[in-house]
Design an enzyme around this catalytic site. Structure first.
Site, PDB file in Angstrom:
ATOM      1  CB  SER A   1      -0.836   0.040   1.280  1.00  0.00           C
ATOM      2  OG  SER A   1      -2.215   1.065   1.195  1.00  0.00           O
TER       3      SER A   1
ATOM      4  CG  ASP B   1      -7.040  -2.031  -3.490  1.00  0.00           C
ATOM      5  OD1 ASP B   1      -7.715  -1.019  -2.436  1.00  0.00           O
ATOM      6  OD2 ASP B   1      -5.918  -2.136  -3.252  1.00  0.00           O
TER       7      ASP B   1
ATOM      8  CG  HIS C   1      -5.924  -2.411   0.256  1.00  0.00           C
ATOM      9  ND1 HIS C   1      -5.292  -1.550  -0.671  1.00  0.00           N
ATOM     10  CD2 HIS C   1      -5.419  -1.734   1.457  1.00  0.00           C
ATOM     11  CE1 HIS C   1      -4.153  -1.080   0.381  1.00  0.00           C
ATOM     12  NE2 HIS C   1      -4.540  -1.369   0.756  1.00  0.00           N
TER      13      HIS C   1
END
Length: 702
Positions: free
Chosen positions: A554, A640, A675
């Site tokens: 991320s 995501d 995600h």
């Protein structure tokens, strides 16, 4: 010499240049078309993805499979090892609440949790008294992806709200379950943030709705038995830069509406004595001022950085008049002592703080003011503060672990200071803490700061520079990476790796200033700190540059992209999970889910030329050059909403086009997840096994 042999030709992706001019600067993006025009709808129904984009993603997955084909057996071994360290039929220690104690458990072979309750004083080990409320495995049948948001019961213990996401898009559906019959009512609430807060009478609850840009912008009041379309709008946040959440108090007196971005917050309160009233503002938002609230009977305890309390302080205010003008200091601000969160109970105030990078639980007697701490002696460790589900209690719960010590769960009597060990994490395949060493070392940064680095390695590992190293980093949003027990990384450590966590700026590991020094115009400190950590590990002969595999996900994936551009020669390979690498384009697009709330973290390049230039100077996608990059793999999820799939996709395409003789550059897109990757506990292990197999392959340890 490359460890990738006989690779086929990589997929060819079309270039369809799109130019954009901002602040007098024109940039051309050859791969902007990889962002599906219908991405919002596609997150809810992946079958409508543009066939050309789908074909390319599948071709990249095929290329990745070819590159990793020789690791299939190793992936299986790693998965088996990791699974072998997990107690398959594990169960939590139930938390007491009224006549019951609530907990969760897994069954052997199960992927999803099961939520249950037992009589308050029943034995947690007696499975015959468990009342199964929700079976996650049963609810997940037939779904490629399934994640539960938990279950929250009414004050009278008659009903429970539970939620699920079956796309990976983080749009949750809420259902209401009769806890006696285990049947769901007809109520179905779509596109929520995943949970709700019951009113004391158990006949209605409050929840947040996600808009089409994935922002929780509205709080609704739902009456059980009514359609979602009739729900009353309680509050709407019009500023797209703010998130919103809804919560409740242990005393059931108030509903909290928490409005915040990454540096500013605002609370509105709804008294449960009048559910139809307008929520009352506590303290108007002021840029850079944060506060959070917990109820203490006739007062609120408020954790805040107001009045230049950079590392936070705790104040109190009357329940009847909680405005800022009535805030009275209770726990003063102390530079270098960062207060992370707080809880209040009938006779005690509790908070978790961090000093010199290590957590401490503090207890204050609300009558006498006497304070004491719960601390541990290891060089690096992690604490988790769970608190209690009841206000009238002297007993709270916390967890402890270190890189070598499995997690331990304790009940702690705040009055008698008695510590009761409830559970120690079992490692079925065996674990001997004495076989491992955990250390905390400090790397000198470019500006003289000392960057903490937590290490784990086997006691018999030679520290002569020959050991491979997996160096992990994050460094954003003030998030601190705990030095806790991680059974998965033992699969690397047992193969001679040094496992390292770099506690770089952008986190709050060394206080709030550590965060401030790694955001906005100072963001580059995050990247330089990580490189300094690598330099220190090499200097002290823990490893060598050609043996370091860097990993981050991320915002940590942005870190991976930045250090790849800045110092590619210092890494043997890079693992970038759901990497936020197209920073400039994303921050220039205020229609994307997280862009406006992210401006306080990175800058607003739409409004500010200066902030545009900050981001443009490091944005990984924009700074790809023809240089000798190490092998890089990017992992993404099609649905995501946080780091959209096209960011890593575009990045890999540009790397391959710009540096065709470097790499190789691999892209793995999970076509049925978002995600967080796969949702099941063992499915997630498959993904970690894949990442570790990649690291082991690069280290030549297959």
């Amino acid at each position: 010499m490359s460890v990738f042999k006989n690779l086929p030709s990589p997929p060819v992706v079309a270039k369809k240049p799109v130019s954009d001019t901002r602040h007098g600067v024109t940039r051309t993006d050859d791969y902007a078309w990889l962002r599906a025009d219908n991405w919002q709808a596609m997150f809810k129904d992946t079958s409508i993805l543009d066939p050309e984009i789908r074909s390319y993603l599948e071709a990249e997955n095929g290329y990745m499979e070819a590159a990793m084909a020789d690791t299939k057996e190793l992936q299986g071994q790693l998965f088996a090892e990791m699974k072998g360290r997990i107690k398959e039929d594990d169960s939590s220690i139930p938390m007491k609440d009224g006549p019951f104690a609530y907990g969760s458990a897994f069954v052997t072979g199960g992927e999803q949790p099961r939520y249950f309750r037992i009589p308050r004083d029943g034995s947690p080990k007696d499975e015959t008294i468990r009342d199964l409320l929700l079976d996650g495995d049963k609810e997940a049948v037939g779904k490629d992806y399934f994640r539960l948001s938990g279950i929250d019961h009414t004050s009278d213990h008659a009903f429970g709200i539970w939620g699920y996401d079956d796309k990976g898009s983080e749009y949750y559906t809420l259902r209401i379950r009769d806890l006696a019959t285990k049947q769901d009512l007809d109520d179905v609430l779509e596109n929520t943030a995943g949970g709700g807060v019951w009113a004391p009478d158990g006949k209605s609850f409050f929840y947040t709705l996600q808009d089409e840009n994935h922002r929780p912008s509205k709080v609704f009041h739902h009456i059980v038995g009514q359609p979602q379309s009739s729900d009353r709008l309680v509050y709407e946040e019009k500023d797209p830069g703010f998130f919103m959440g809804v919560g409740g108090s242990l005393l059931d007196d108030f509903i909290y509406i928490d409005i915040h971005d990454h540096e500013t917050s605002e609370y509105r309160l709804l008294s449960t004595k009048d559910l139809t009233a307008e929520p009352q503002l506590v303290a108007e938002r002021e840029e850079g001022v944060e506060y959070s609230m917990t109820e203490g009977g006739d007062v609120f305890y408020i954790l805040t950085n107001a009045d230049d309390a950079k590392d936070f302080k705790i104040v109190e205010a009357p329940v009847t008049a909680p405005g800022r003008e009535n805030w009275k200091e209770v726990v003063p601000h102390e530079p270098g002592r960062l207060i992370l969160n707080h809880m209040a109970f009938a006779r005690h105030l509790v908070w978790l703080e961090r000093r010199e990078g290590l957590p401490v639980i503090m207890i204050r007697d609300r009558t006498s003011g006497e304070e004491h701490s719960i601390a541990f002696a290891e060089e690096a460790y992690s604490l988790g503060l769970q608190g209690a589900a009841e206000y009238e209690t002297d007993v709270i719960r916390f967890s402890y672990s270190s890189m070598t010590t499995p997690s331990q769960l304790f009940d702690y009597n705040m009055a008698t200071r008695e510590r009761t060990l409830l559970k120690t994490q079992e490692v079925p395949s065996g674990h001997k803490p004495e076989d491992y060493v955990t250390r905390r070392v400090f790397a000198e940064a470019h500006d003289g700061e000392k960057v903490p680095v937590t290490l784990l390695y086997r006691r018999d590992t030679k520290l002569d520079g020959s050991a491979p190293c997996l160096l992990y980093g994050y460094g954003a949003y003030g998030m601190t990476i705990p030095a806790g027990f991680n059974t998965n990384c033992l699969s690397l450590v047992d193969r001679g790796f040094v496992y390292a966590i770099a506690h770089i700026r952008g986190g709050k590991d060394k206080g709030f200033s550590w965060y401030e020094d790694g955001k906005m115009e100072k963001k580059v400190n995050t990247f330089k700190d990580f490189i300094s950590a690598a330099d220190h590990l090499v200097k002290e002969q823990f490893t060598a540059y050609d043996r370091i595999i860097a990993e981050g996900g991320s915002a940590g994936g942005m870190l991976m992209g930045a250090v790849a551009n800045m110092a590619p020669e210092k890494f043997a390979g890079i693992i970038a999970a759901v990497p936020f690498v197209d920073v400039l384009n994303t921050m220039l697009d205020d229609t994307l889910p997280l862009t406006p709330p992210e401006w306080p973290e990175w800058g607003n390049p739409i409004e500010s030329e200066e902030e545009y230039r900050w981001i443009a100077a490091y944005s990984p996608y924009d700074n790809v050059e023809a240089k000798a990059y190490p092998p890089i793999i990017a992992l993404s999820g099609l649905t995501d909403p946080r780091v959209t799939y096209w960011e890593p996709t575009k990045w890999i395409a540009r790397l391959r086009a710009t540096a065709p003789d470097a790499g190789p550059f691999l892209l793995k897109t999970n076509m049925a997840a978002g995600h967080g990757g796969k949702s099941g506990r063992f499915q997630r292990l498959e993904e970690i096994a894949f990442e570790y197999a990649y690291a082991i392959k690069l280290a030549g340890k297959m």
